[in-house]
Scaffold this active site. Structure first.
Site, mmCIF file in Angstrom:
data_model
loop_
_atom_site.group_PDB
_atom_site.id
_atom_site.type_symbol
_atom_site.label_atom_id
_atom_site.label_comp_id
_atom_site.label_asym_id
_atom_site.label_seq_id
_atom_site.Cartn_x
_atom_site.Cartn_y
_atom_site.Cartn_z
ATOM 1 N N ASP A 21 42.491 11.591 27.161
ATOM 2 C CA ASP A 21 42.068 12.995 27.020
ATOM 3 C C ASP A 21 41.393 13.334 25.688
ATOM 4 O OD1 ASP A 21 42.666 13.779 29.561
ATOM 5 O OD2 ASP A 21 44.578 14.729 29.068
ATOM 6 N N LYS A 24 36.756 10.289 25.841
ATOM 7 C CA LYS A 24 35.961 9.053 25.954
ATOM 8 C C LYS A 24 34.917 9.141 27.063
ATOM 9 C CE LYS A 24 39.761 6.733 26.688
ATOM 10 N NZ LYS A 24 40.749 7.793 26.429
ATOM 11 N N THR A 25 35.353 9.610 28.223
ATOM 12 C CA THR A 25 34.439 9.642 29.360
ATOM 13 C C THR A 25 33.379 10.719 29.177
ATOM 14 O OG1 THR A 25 36.224 8.819 30.757
ATOM 15 C CG2 THR A 25 34.342 9.789 31.894
ATOM 16 N N HIS A 84 45.195 3.761 29.968
ATOM 17 C CA HIS A 84 45.656 2.948 28.856
ATOM 18 C C HIS A 84 45.885 1.491 29.281
ATOM 19 C CE1 HIS A 84 47.567 1.876 25.173
ATOM 20 N NE2 HIS A 84 48.733 1.676 25.743
HETATM 21 P P1 GDP Z 1 39.270 10.651 28.202
HETATM 22 O O1 GDP Z 1 40.597 10.608 28.887
HETATM 23 O O2 GDP Z 1 39.388 10.178 26.787
HETATM 24 O O3 GDP Z 1 38.185 9.942 28.942
HETATM 25 O O4 GDP Z 1 38.849 12.202 28.085
HETATM 26 P P2 GDP Z 1 37.864 13.077 28.987
HETATM 27 O O5 GDP Z 1 36.454 12.766 28.675
HETATM 28 O O6 GDP Z 1 38.301 12.994 30.397
HETATM 29 O O7 GDP Z 1 38.153 14.545 28.405
HETATM 30 C C1 GDP Z 1 39.447 15.111 28.428
HETATM 31 C C2 GDP Z 1 39.352 16.609 28.304
HETATM 32 O O8 GDP Z 1 38.828 16.969 27.028
HETATM 33 C C3 GDP Z 1 38.445 17.255 29.342
HETATM 34 O O9 GDP Z 1 39.006 18.490 29.747
HETATM 35 C C4 GDP Z 1 37.155 17.488 28.580
HETATM 36 O O10 GDP Z 1 36.393 18.561 29.076
HETATM 37 C C5 GDP Z 1 37.673 17.800 27.179
HETATM 38 N N1 GDP Z 1 36.679 17.439 26.180
HETATM 39 C C6 GDP Z 1 36.024 16.258 26.091
HETATM 40 N N2 GDP Z 1 35.157 16.269 25.056
HETATM 41 C C7 GDP Z 1 35.276 17.476 24.482
HETATM 42 C C8 GDP Z 1 34.614 18.097 23.356
HETATM 43 O O11 GDP Z 1 33.759 17.524 22.682
HETATM 44 N N3 GDP Z 1 35.004 19.361 23.061
HETATM 45 C C9 GDP Z 1 35.941 20.035 23.757
HETATM 46 N N4 GDP Z 1 36.243 21.245 23.372
HETATM 47 N N5 GDP Z 1 36.577 19.471 24.821
HETATM 48 C C10 GDP Z 1 36.237 18.218 25.184
HETATM 49 MG MG MG Z 2 38.296 8.826 30.682
#
Ligand code: GDP
Ligand code: MG
Length: 390
Positions: A21, A24-25, A84
């Protein structure tokens, strides 16, 4: 007929890592969007990355998404993984062969347990260059808070043996860049510049004798048997003679492709399909190695340094002792091996140990070669060959 693959820029493999979260994606999607607008990539939306296909890498199922893009100076294959456990499996088995990584840390949350674990794993498997994306920087006006997170990340990197003070740390917002906000689009450009300049071209041993671990074997009706995989070292051209180790065959290369396009020459780092003359499909298997004739000697016995994953990392919860017989994943081969821990006699999960191994069959081995140890369907160790005994 198909368009030939034209090699205009050097190729590197990179990937995002970091706590769930932290973005990354979203960041991966944002990178493809920014580069698509520059005209050197294709936009891949979040949903297509997050619903990654399952890949059987070295016999382990990993959810992994590959996207492909170019900056002004380089061609990148970029991997992103949803969970993970996918990172653990991918990194210890070296499935992604990362030349560098983008560590994604939420500027709002700071270091979390998986942040630290991925950095540790990156160090263990030899990913020497990390660039930090302090993501979600749009979410606060408090620059001092972000400064603190940056300091914390630099300290973590230093503690794990990275040059924490020199590592580029770029404040970005994947989400706002994806929305087309110019300020944050510029932040993604800055991140890509940092990757371009900070992650060096890996030494790909272009001059070394050719070696390709076979990942898959397919038959093309009317043409013959094709093996696929990533070239570990050297170069290969049409008409070259090669040995297939494991199958005991010597033959000639009659076709060469990458990403579905014919190519004149394959180089270390390329993902290729190689058509082999007169080879019956059943003769070749995943785990065999295609190499320049006479360039590698298969062996059964070697010494190694091995990191045993802790229970928390998905490894064993009980010690191992001499006489332990797990599976060894070496390149794409899966072979049983007898472990001798020498004087120590036993080792605990979380330890790094020296061991001697006797494999159930010969595979090409050499000092510096990485491998994974698996048991009952899970990865319990990652190691490097230190010596080969004949
Ligand atoms: P991952 O699990 O690392 O791949 O994370 P995700 O890309 O799925 O993002 C997790 C959450 O964080 C989602 O609700 C995204 O919309 C939010 N999010 C991701 N990048 C940003 C950002 O740059 N700013 C904000 N405010 N939220 C973000
Ligand atoms: Mg992801």
């Amino acid at each position: 007929s198909k368009t030939a693959y034209v090699r205009t820029k050097p190729h590197l493999n990179i990937g995002t890592m970091g706590h769930v979260d932290h973005g990354k994606t979203t960041l991966t999607a944002a990178i493809t969007k920014v580069l698509a607008e520059r005209g050197t990539g294709t936009f891949v939306p979040f949903d297509r990355i997050d619903r990654a296909p399952e890949e059987a890498a070295r016999g382990i199922t990993i959810n992994i998404a590959h996207v492909e893009y170019e900056t002004d100076t380089r061609h990148y294959a970029h991997v992103d993984m949803p969970g993970h456990a996918d990172y653990i499996k991918n990194m210890v088995t070296g499935a992604a062969q990362l030349d560098g990584a983008i560590l994604v840390v939420s500027a709002l949350d700071g270091i979390m347990p998986q942040t630290a674990e991925h950095v540790l794993l990156a160090r263990q498997v030899g990913v020497d260059h990390i660039v930090v994306a302090l993501n979600k920087a749009d979410g606060t006006q408090d620059e001092e808070l972000i400064d603190l997170v940056e300091l914390e990340v630099r300290d973590l990197l230093t503690a794990q043996g990275y040059p924490g003070d020199a590592v580029p740390v770029v404040r970005v917002s994947g989400l706002r860049a994806l929305a087309g906000d110019p300020r944050w689009t510029a932040s993604i450009e800055a991140l890509l510049d940092a990757v371009d300049t900070y992650v060096p071209m890996p030494e790909r041993y272009l001059d070394a004798p050719f070696l390709l671990p076979v990942e898959n074997v397919l038959t093309i009706t009317g043409r013959g048997t094709v093996v696929t995989g990533a070239v570990e070292r050297g170069t290969l051209r049409l008409g070259d003679r090669v040995s297939v180790l494991g199958a005991d065959i010597e033959t000639v290369v009659t076709g060469l492709e990458t990403f579905g396009k014919p190519m004149a020459e394959a180089q270390a780092g390329d993902n290729v399909a190689v058509l082999l003359r007169g080879v019956p499909r059943d003769a070749v298997r995943r785990g065999h190695v295609v190499a320049a004739p006479g360039s590698v000697v298969p062996a059964r016995r070697f010494s190694a340094r091995v990191y045993l994953l802790s229970g928390r990392e998905g490894g064993r919860t009980t010690p191992v002792a001499s006489g332990y017989r797990p599976q060894f994943y070496i390149r794409t081969a899966d072979v049983v091996g007898d472990v001798d821990l020498g004087e120590a006699g036993a080792a605990r999960p979380g330890d790094t140990v020296a061991m001697r191994v006797e494999l159930g069959r010969e595979v090409p081995l050499e000092p510096g070669l990485g491998f994974a140890i698996r048991e009952g369907g899970r990865t319990v160790g990652a190691g490097t060959v230190t010596d080969v005994h004949n």
